[in-house]
Design an enzyme around this catalytic site. Structure first.
Site, PDB file in Angstrom:
ATOM      1  N   TYR A 131     -59.729 -13.051 -11.750  1.00  0.00           N
ATOM      2  CA  TYR A 131     -59.071 -13.226 -13.049  1.00  0.00           C
ATOM      3  C   TYR A 131     -58.045 -12.116 -13.300  1.00  0.00           C
ATOM      4  O   TYR A 131     -57.122 -12.291 -14.086  1.00  0.00           O
ATOM      5  CB  TYR A 131     -60.112 -13.142 -14.175  1.00  0.00           C
ATOM      6  CG  TYR A 131     -60.856 -14.427 -14.479  1.00  0.00           C
ATOM      7  CD1 TYR A 131     -60.962 -15.458 -13.563  1.00  0.00           C
ATOM      8  CD2 TYR A 131     -61.478 -14.576 -15.719  1.00  0.00           C
ATOM      9  CE1 TYR A 131     -61.665 -16.613 -13.864  1.00  0.00           C
ATOM     10  CE2 TYR A 131     -62.172 -15.729 -16.028  1.00  0.00           C
ATOM     11  CZ  TYR A 131     -62.270 -16.748 -15.116  1.00  0.00           C
ATOM     12  OH  TYR A 131     -62.969 -17.888 -15.426  1.00  0.00           O
ATOM     13  N   GLY A 132     -58.269 -10.966 -12.660  1.00  0.00           N
ATOM     14  CA  GLY A 132     -57.501  -9.761 -12.995  1.00  0.00           C
ATOM     15  C   GLY A 132     -56.025  -9.826 -12.705  1.00  0.00           C
ATOM     16  O   GLY A 132     -55.274  -8.955 -13.137  1.00  0.00           O
ATOM     17  N   GLU A 180     -65.077 -10.255  -3.146  1.00  0.00           N
ATOM     18  CA  GLU A 180     -65.378 -11.699  -3.130  1.00  0.00           C
ATOM     19  C   GLU A 180     -65.357 -12.246  -1.696  1.00  0.00           C
ATOM     20  O   GLU A 180     -66.098 -13.146  -1.358  1.00  0.00           O
ATOM     21  CB  GLU A 180     -64.388 -12.473  -4.004  1.00  0.00           C
ATOM     22  CG  GLU A 180     -64.528 -12.207  -5.496  1.00  0.00           C
ATOM     23  CD  GLU A 180     -65.792 -12.797  -6.121  1.00  0.00           C
ATOM     24  OE1 GLU A 180     -66.164 -13.921  -5.763  1.00  0.00           O
ATOM     25  OE2 GLU A 180     -66.414 -12.108  -6.962  1.00  0.00           O
ATOM     26  N   CYS A 234     -67.630  -9.523 -17.625  1.00  0.00           N
ATOM     27  CA  CYS A 234     -66.319  -9.469 -16.980  1.00  0.00           C
ATOM     28  C   CYS A 234     -65.407  -8.730 -17.949  1.00  0.00           C
ATOM     29  O   CYS A 234     -65.176  -9.200 -19.069  1.00  0.00           O
ATOM     30  CB  CYS A 234     -65.819 -10.899 -16.749  1.00  0.00           C
ATOM     31  SG  CYS A 234     -64.149 -10.984 -16.109  1.00  0.00           S
ATOM     32  N   ASN A 235     -64.936  -7.570 -17.540  1.00  0.00           N
ATOM     33  CA  ASN A 235     -64.068  -6.788 -18.425  1.00  0.00           C
ATOM     34  C   ASN A 235     -62.755  -7.497 -18.688  1.00  0.00           C
ATOM     35  O   ASN A 235     -62.196  -7.404 -19.774  1.00  0.00           O
ATOM     36  CB  ASN A 235     -63.778  -5.423 -17.806  1.00  0.00           C
ATOM     37  CG  ASN A 235     -64.998  -4.549 -17.820  1.00  0.00           C
ATOM     38  OD1 ASN A 235     -65.232  -3.822 -18.767  1.00  0.00           O
ATOM     39  ND2 ASN A 235     -65.805  -4.635 -16.786  1.00  0.00           N
ATOM     40  N   THR A 236     -62.271  -8.197 -17.657  1.00  0.00           N
ATOM     41  CA  THR A 236     -60.980  -8.868 -17.815  1.00  0.00           C
ATOM     42  C   THR A 236     -61.090  -9.918 -18.920  1.00  0.00           C
ATOM     43  O   THR A 236     -60.248  -9.971 -19.831  1.00  0.00           O
ATOM     44  CB  THR A 236     -60.556  -9.498 -16.476  1.00  0.00           C
ATOM     45  OG1 THR A 236     -60.645  -8.500 -15.451  1.00  0.00           O
ATOM     46  CG2 THR A 236     -59.146 -10.037 -16.543  1.00  0.00           C
ATOM     47  N   CYS A 247     -64.642  -2.578 -14.453  1.00  0.00           N
ATOM     48  CA  CYS A 247     -64.680  -3.924 -13.871  1.00  0.00           C
ATOM     49  C   CYS A 247     -66.087  -4.051 -13.297  1.00  0.00           C
ATOM     50  O   CYS A 247     -66.548  -3.141 -12.597  1.00  0.00           O
ATOM     51  CB  CYS A 247     -63.635  -4.073 -12.773  1.00  0.00           C
ATOM     52  SG  CYS A 247     -63.829  -5.563 -11.759  1.00  0.00           S
ATOM     53  N   THR A 248     -66.745  -5.150 -13.600  1.00  0.00           N
ATOM     54  CA  THR A 248     -68.158  -5.248 -13.201  1.00  0.00           C
ATOM     55  C   THR A 248     -68.339  -5.400 -11.692  1.00  0.00           C
ATOM     56  O   THR A 248     -69.460  -5.294 -11.195  1.00  0.00           O
ATOM     57  CB  THR A 248     -68.858  -6.404 -13.943  1.00  0.00           C
ATOM     58  OG1 THR A 248     -68.065  -7.589 -13.796  1.00  0.00           O
ATOM     59  CG2 THR A 248     -69.035  -6.067 -15.405  1.00  0.00           C
ATOM     60  N   HIS A 249     -67.259  -5.645 -10.959  1.00  0.00           N
ATOM     61  CA  HIS A 249     -67.371  -5.645  -9.498  1.00  0.00           C
ATOM     62  C   HIS A 249     -67.527  -4.217  -8.948  1.00  0.00           C
ATOM     63  O   HIS A 249     -68.108  -4.026  -7.890  1.00  0.00           O
ATOM     64  CB  HIS A 249     -66.118  -6.252  -8.849  1.00  0.00           C
ATOM     65  CG  HIS A 249     -66.057  -7.758  -8.882  1.00  0.00           C
ATOM     66  ND1 HIS A 249     -65.869  -8.474 -10.037  1.00  0.00           N
ATOM     67  CD2 HIS A 249     -66.145  -8.680  -7.873  1.00  0.00           C
ATOM     68  CE1 HIS A 249     -65.832  -9.772  -9.742  1.00  0.00           C
ATOM     69  NE2 HIS A 249     -66.002  -9.921  -8.432  1.00  0.00           N
ATOM     70  N   ASP A 306     -69.228 -14.251 -15.216  1.00  0.00           N
ATOM     71  CA  ASP A 306     -68.174 -13.440 -14.576  1.00  0.00           C
ATOM     72  C   ASP A 306     -67.275 -14.378 -13.780  1.00  0.00           C
ATOM     73  O   ASP A 306     -67.650 -15.513 -13.485  1.00  0.00           O
ATOM     74  CB  ASP A 306     -68.772 -12.374 -13.651  1.00  0.00           C
ATOM     75  CG  ASP A 306     -67.680 -11.458 -13.072  1.00  0.00           C
ATOM     76  OD1 ASP A 306     -66.755 -11.098 -13.808  1.00  0.00           O
ATOM     77  OD2 ASP A 306     -67.744 -11.127 -11.879  1.00  0.00           O
ATOM     78  N   SER A 307     -66.106 -13.869 -13.404  1.00  0.00           N
ATOM     79  CA  SER A 307     -65.213 -14.657 -12.555  1.00  0.00           C
ATOM     80  C   SER A 307     -65.850 -14.865 -11.177  1.00  0.00           C
ATOM     81  O   SER A 307     -65.489 -15.799 -10.470  1.00  0.00           O
ATOM     82  CB  SER A 307     -63.887 -13.933 -12.387  1.00  0.00           C
ATOM     83  OG  SER A 307     -64.111 -12.662 -11.796  1.00  0.00           O
TER      84      SER A 307
HETATM   85  N1  DGL Z   1     -65.532  -8.459 -12.659  1.00  0.00           N
HETATM   86  C1  DGL Z   1     -64.464  -8.779 -13.522  1.00  0.00           C
HETATM   87  C2  DGL Z   1     -64.093  -7.657 -14.447  1.00  0.00           C
HETATM   88  O1  DGL Z   1     -64.997  -6.972 -14.879  1.00  0.00           O
HETATM   89  C3  DGL Z   1     -63.405  -9.666 -13.010  1.00  0.00           C
HETATM   90  C4  DGL Z   1     -62.504  -9.215 -11.985  1.00  0.00           C
HETATM   91  C5  DGL Z   1     -61.511 -10.297 -11.576  1.00  0.00           C
HETATM   92  O2  DGL Z   1     -61.878 -11.469 -11.507  1.00  0.00           O
HETATM   93  O3  DGL Z   1     -60.376  -9.910 -11.306  1.00  0.00           O
HETATM   94  O4  DGL Z   1     -62.959  -7.458 -14.787  1.00  0.00           O
END
Ligand code: DGL
Length: 270
Positions: A39-40, A162, A70-72, A194-196, A7-8
């Site tokens: 990353y988003g 974060e 990470c979905n992004t 988003c996994t966050h 993940d990011s």
């Molecule tokens: N947790 C990530 C996702 O699922 C990344 C979010 C990010 O870095 O912006 O998209």
């Protein structure tokens, strides 16, 4: 026999946690690209370059299979990484498909034509890059017809998580849910894309209302990974050590991870 989880930053730990519960004996190499999160808000070129570099670094740990938790990265970079060709015996999988299969009541690998499903109004919460990619709608269209998706780009939430600022993260979630409800007043289901976001699942559920079914990926991904490894035991890499790696300040990332998962997590520099 290790598997990699990327993940990011901290969000993929929600997937790590579910995989670890489901497959407690499986060594996992977790990689957080904390130096480059979030990353988003990056463009596609950047997300692809960073994801590719991270995956190559994880392979060095004796890993053959990397899950992009990470979905992004899954939405923006996965297809290109697969099309560029992977070294023999290496595999990269994303987190979108298990979620969409659950939403559309499909079994793994059911490639029958798209059909009507019970849920008609779906709210998608994701990063700006994931929303802009329209990958969710594209994958959904392969499997279901007549589903109305309203997407809400949740700017700021990943940064707040974060940074360990839970109060800000919660306030942002409430305001993004309000914004979504102005566009779609009565969603039947909500996807935390988003996994966050599962770290704030209770806040999403409360703001959406109890009658909205909230889908989050962690347990769905863990279940489909267990199934995948049963069918492809050869994808277990040679590595036998569980590790947490970060491109950022490992001590700081470890503290945040410990705070979020409520268990001691120690990161090492990537
Ligand atoms: N947790 C990530 C996702 O699922 C990344 C979010 C990010 O870095 O912006 O998209």
């Amino acid at each position: 026999m290790a598997v990699g989880i990327f993940d990011s930053g901290l969000g993929g730990l929600t997937v790590w946690d579910a995989v670890h519960r489901r497959l407690p004996d499986l060594p996992l190499v977790y990689f957080a690209d904390s130096a480059h999160a979030p990353y988003g808000v990056r463009d596609g070129e950047d997300v692809h370059r960073l994801t590719r570099a991270a995956v190559e670094r994880i392979w060095e740990e004796g890993v053959d299979l990397v899950i992009l938790a990470c979905n992004t990265a899954s939405a923006v970079a996965l297809r290109r990484i697969q099309e560029e060709g992977l070294p023999p015996g290496k595999r990269v999988l994303g987190v979108f498909v298990p979620l969409i299969e659950a939403l559309t009541e499909r079994k793994w690998g059911d490639n029958s034509p798209p059909r009507e499903v019970a849920v008609k109004h779906v709210a998608l919460f994701a990063t700006p890059a994931t929303v802009a990619s329209r990958a969710f709608q594209r994958e959904l269209a392969f499997r279901a017809i007549g589903v109305d998706v309203e997407a809400q780009a949740c700017g700021g939430v990943v940064d707040a998580i974060e940074e360990g600022d839970e109060i800000l993260a919660e306030a942002l979630v409430r305001s993004h849910v309000e914004a979504l409800k102005r566009k779609m007043p009565h969603p039947q289901a909500a996807v935390l894309g988003c996994t966050h976001y599962p770290l704030l699942a209770d806040v999403f559920q409360e703001a959406l209302g109890r009658d909205v079914k909230v889908f989050s990926q962690a347990s769905l991904v863990a279940e489909s990974l267990a199934d995948y490894l049963r069918r492809h035991p050869d994808m277990l890499g040679a590595g036998d050590e569980s590790r947490f790696l970060s491109t950022g300040d490992a001590a700081r990332v470890g503290d945040r991870a410990t705070q979020f998962l409520r268990r001691k997590i120690t990161f090492q520099p990537a």
